[in-house]
Design an enzyme around this catalytic site. Structure first.
Site, short mmCIF file in Angstrom:
data_model
loop_
_atom_site.label_atom_id
_atom_site.label_comp_id
_atom_site.label_asym_id
_atom_site.label_seq_id
_atom_site.Cartn_x
_atom_site.Cartn_y
_atom_site.Cartn_z
N TYR A 44 0.84 -1.20 0.00
CA TYR A 44 0.00 0.00 0.00
C TYR A 44 0.87 1.26 0.00
CZ TYR A 44 -3.35 3.49 1.64
OH TYR A 44 -4.12 4.62 1.77
N LYS A 48 1.48 4.28 -2.84
CA LYS A 48 1.23 5.69 -2.53
C LYS A 48 2.49 6.52 -2.69
CE LYS A 48 -3.08 4.98 -1.67
NZ LYS A 48 -4.11 5.47 -2.56
#
Length: 168
Positions: A44, A48
């Site tokens: 994740y 990002k």
């Protein structure tokens, strides 16, 4: 997200029209996970971080064409985000992951509303004074600031390592 729906692909699709008009604004929602790497959220956070790097690299290139680029970094937002998170198979990291998940679940109990976070997105898209980086709450400002002002990385690692202790 599939390559057909990626941030990079969409950005490539909208840029020619913005350049031709001599104006435009690209606002991308990332996360504080794009500024601060978090235990057990490696994929994740990597995604990002990549989006933030893409946008930060793009911003000075498109600015001469009248195109502003902004990223919006929410912290925890009240949602079902953590509902599908479960402990991995037992192993050497199980206790660390359990401590992290307990800490993360409690962060979501005081999370800001989606509507509140959305107000920042709207402001970033409509302001007459655009800037590159926007956080959606004071919690996001504090959290992103851990990394953005941490030139050697010790501050971020000092904080995130405590999340892996059951006594924290």
């Amino acid at each position: 997200m599939t390559p057909r729906g990626s941030v990079a692909r969409l950005t490539r699709l909208v840029l020619p029209g913005m350049r031709e008009r001599g104006r435009g604004r690209i606002v991308t929602v990332t996360s504080v996970g794009g500024a601060v790497g978090q235990p057990f959220a490696d994929a994740y956070c990597a995604a990002k971080f990549a989006v933030e790097g893409l946008m930060q690299s793009l911003a000075p290139v498109v600015a001469p064409f009248g195109v502003d680029v902004s990223i919006v970094e929410p912290a925890a937002v009240a949602s079902s985000f953590t509902d599908s998170v479960h402990l991995a198979a037992p192993g050497p990291y199980a206790d660390l992951q359990r401590a992290y998940l307990d800490r993360t679940s409690s962060a979501f109990t005081t999370a800001q509303s989606a509507e509140d976070a959305a107000r920042t997105v709207v402001e970033a898209a409509t302001t007459s004074a655009p800037r590159f980086r926007w956080q959606t709450s004071e919690a996001a400002v504090r959290f992103a600031g851990l990394s953005l002002a941490d030139l050697d990385g010790s501050r971020v690692l000092g904080v995130t390592q405590t999340w892996l202790r059951s006594d924290a």
